[in-house]
Write a protein that holds these residues in place. Structure first.
Motif, PDB file in Angstrom:
ATOM      1  N   ARG A  69      -6.601  -1.507   4.714  1.00  0.00           N
ATOM      2  CA  ARG A  69      -5.770  -2.054   5.620  1.00  0.00           C
ATOM      3  C   ARG A  69      -4.848  -0.724   6.216  1.00  0.00           C
ATOM      4  N   VAL A  70      -4.263  -0.933   7.292  1.00  0.00           N
ATOM      5  CA  VAL A  70      -3.547   0.109   8.178  1.00  0.00           C
ATOM      6  C   VAL A  70      -2.160   0.153   7.614  1.00  0.00           C
ATOM      7  N   ILE A  71      -1.980   1.523   7.067  1.00  0.00           N
ATOM      8  CA  ILE A  71      -0.260   1.680   6.559  1.00  0.00           C
ATOM      9  C   ILE A  71       0.331   2.396   7.834  1.00  0.00           C
ATOM     10  N   ARG A  72       1.057   1.714   8.471  1.00  0.00           N
ATOM     11  CA  ARG A  72       1.864   2.565   9.737  1.00  0.00           C
ATOM     12  C   ARG A  72       2.767   3.560   9.462  1.00  0.00           C
ATOM     13  N   LYS A  73       2.776   4.664  10.372  1.00  0.00           N
ATOM     14  CA  LYS A  73       3.690   5.714  10.090  1.00  0.00           C
ATOM     15  C   LYS A  73       3.733   6.331   8.856  1.00  0.00           C
ATOM     16  N   ASP A  74       2.870   6.698   8.214  1.00  0.00           N
ATOM     17  CA  ASP A  74       2.882   7.518   6.981  1.00  0.00           C
ATOM     18  C   ASP A  74       1.669   8.180   6.447  1.00  0.00           C
TER      19      ASP A  74
END
Length: 192
Positions: A69-74
């Motif tokens: 999955r995509v992990i936002r702003k990290d």
């Protein structure tokens, strides 16, 4: 093209006409077992947006392709996701690519690594049942031919063969990926 799928060209890029092949699509007579890859976390990944990135990982072996999955702003994301590949040829490398998800433009590459699973598969051949928990079966040293940050050991833990490793990403200014390999035997699969 679906949101989140890599759209820029790289040596490990999937072409739109190719399809994802899973374990049920492969000939079971050639299947050696399953390789479970736990994508644990990224460390100091490259910044591809203004101040951060929205990373996800794509794992490929032959025609198989899986992604996290995509992990936002990290730039230090924790996925702790298991991706499972069918192994028919242990000489075939596993390609790992990290991307930054972009909504309105092409996803940016954040580096890649190639993983040789042969040392791991060789350790499976000793059939370690009965060994004490935590027994080190094989140690792989970092070298120019692998992406290891530090030495990595194949161990017998909780009745399973596992290998924890940290890979340095290539073709990028910075970034590492921590993962774990685990073998899953299948009843009726071809013996190693």
């Amino acid at each position: 093209m679906a949101a989140g799928s890599p759209r820029n060209e790289s040596p490990m890029q999937e072409h739109p006409s190719s399809s994802v092949v899973g374990p049920t699509d492969m000939g079971l007579d050639k299947l050696l077992g399953l390789l479970r890859i736990r994508i644990k976390r990224g460390l100091n990944l490259a910044v591809r947006d203004v101040r951060s990135s929205d990373p996800y990982v794509v794992v490929r072996m032959g025609t198989q392709r899986m992604k996290t999955r995509v992990i936002r702003k990290d730039v230090n994301p924790e996925w702790n996701e298991d991706l499972t590949l069918s192994v028919t040829n242990p000489e075939e490398p596993v390609f790992i690519e990290v991307y930054d998800h972009d909504t309105f433009s092409m996803d940016d590459s954040m580096g890649n690594a190639e993983l040789d699973i042969q040392p791991f598969v060789e350790a499976l051949k000793i059939h370690p049942k009965g060994l004490p928990n935590g027994t080190r079966i094989k140690t792989i040293q970092p070298s120019r031919s692998n992406c290891l940050v530090e030495e990595s050991s194949v161990v017998w833990r909780d009745g399973k063969i596992m290998q924890d490793m940290c890979l340095r990403l290539k073709n990028v200014e910075c970034g590492e990926l921590q993962l774990q390999l685990q073998w899953v035997d299948l009843p009726g699969s071809k013996a190693l």
